[in-house]
Scaffold this motif. Sequence first.
Motif, short mmCIF file in Angstrom:
data_model
loop_
_atom_site.label_atom_id
_atom_site.label_comp_id
_atom_site.label_asym_id
_atom_site.label_seq_id
_atom_site.Cartn_x
_atom_site.Cartn_y
_atom_site.Cartn_z
N ARG A 55 0.83 -1.21 0.00
CA ARG A 55 0.00 0.00 0.00
C ARG A 55 0.87 1.26 0.00
O ARG A 55 0.57 2.23 -0.70
CB ARG A 55 -0.94 0.00 1.21
N ALA A 56 1.94 1.23 0.82
CA ALA A 56 2.85 2.39 0.85
C ALA A 56 3.49 2.61 -0.52
O ALA A 56 3.61 3.75 -0.98
CB ALA A 56 3.91 2.20 1.92
N ARG A 64 0.98 4.12 -2.80
CA ARG A 64 0.80 5.54 -2.53
C ARG A 64 1.95 6.36 -3.11
O ARG A 64 1.74 7.46 -3.67
CB ARG A 64 0.69 5.79 -1.02
N GLU A 65 3.16 5.83 -2.99
CA GLU A 65 4.31 6.54 -3.55
C GLU A 65 4.19 6.68 -5.07
O GLU A 65 4.47 7.74 -5.64
CB GLU A 65 5.60 5.79 -3.19
N ALA A 87 1.43 6.64 -6.81
CA ALA A 87 0.34 7.58 -7.11
C ALA A 87 0.79 9.02 -6.88
O ALA A 87 0.46 9.92 -7.67
CB ALA A 87 -0.88 7.26 -6.25
N GLN A 88 1.55 9.24 -5.80
CA GLN A 88 2.02 10.60 -5.53
C GLN A 88 3.01 11.09 -6.59
O GLN A 88 2.96 12.25 -7.00
CB GLN A 88 2.66 10.66 -4.14
N GLY A 90 -3.24 17.89 -1.81
CA GLY A 90 -2.56 17.39 -0.64
C GLY A 90 -2.67 18.34 0.52
O GLY A 90 -3.11 19.49 0.37
#
Length: 380
Positions: free
Chosen positions: A245-246, A249-250, A252-253, A293
């Motif tokens: 998941r992390a 997220r990275e 996606a960011q 954000g």
Amino acid sequence: MAEGTDIERELPASQKRLDEARERGETARSRELSTALLMLVAAGAFIAAGPTLIAHGKAFLAAGLALPRSAAFDTAVALESAVRVTAWGFAIALPLMLALFITAFAAPLALGGWVFASEALAPKWSRLDPIAGIGKLFSWNALGELAKAVAKVALIGGVIAYLIWTGQDAFIAPLAQATGEALGFAGGLIARDFVWMAAVLIFIAAIDVPLQLWQHARGLRMSFEEVKREAKETEGDPLLKGKRRARAREVAQRRMMAAVPTADVVVTNPQHYAVALKYDSKRMGAPRVVAKGVDELAARIRAVAAEHDVPLMEAPPLARALYAHAQIDGEIPAALYNAVAQVLAWVYQLRVATAGRIPATPQLAPLPPGLDPLEAGAAS
């Protein structure tokens, strides 16, 4: 305490464990149910076809005894008569045999359904272990089966003794009757006994079926450790899931930050929120959010925007509303069209402005009630 003992296995089996057991051919079965269904079908068939069977039986008996004396000394004639009578008897019994055969095949499926498990056909050398075999003979399960068998024999024996005791006179009566009447009377006795035995076996099956279901479920119970291990195998290790998941997220960011330079404007709070907007009248029906954000991520968005000369506009209520109600790569809510239109008009003025004529930041109209999370929180 060893893992997986009966004391530890207090949780019901999961669907995965049930499916795996079924693939191995392990499912609840009741021999008593199969026996009861066989007896019930036999009783029903005998009662339904009783008169026909008696009539054919009389004819069959007469045909078997109707061999002429002269033919008794002719081997070919005697053999032909025997074959004919045998075929006739087989034809008489065929419907009952067929009904019993179908019932014997289908009865085991009444509890547990159809299961074909190739794994069950594979040889297991552990079954040849004499020590394990002796242990099973003196296990609680074996003792339970023995007690059940003794109770079953006692019950059936008691019913048979009752039928014999109460039917003593009925057994003697056919001796004084004509052949047809005797056959009919005997058929009635047999039908009565069939019904009694079917009732007894159904009573036994009604006790055995819940017992087999309970034993099957009990044998598949799981310990807490087994449930945790299965959850890891099915859904993955929580640590690995968290890392995935992390990582997602990275990714996606990074993708989102790569879209910031293409934005038309970044609306800020000015420090806590940052929302990057883009609008192309030829390809979009409404302005879209390409990045958003809070706190550290908002600071990164502002830094990338400043690096690529994307205008920054301080509009705290609008920034909070866009962050709360708009999704990344999604269009802004219709309720924010007017406020965003004012922002985009200011951006257009910036683009066409000449040196020394920078337009002032517009004073946006108040947002519709309920869109600003800060106001909603204060109201509640």
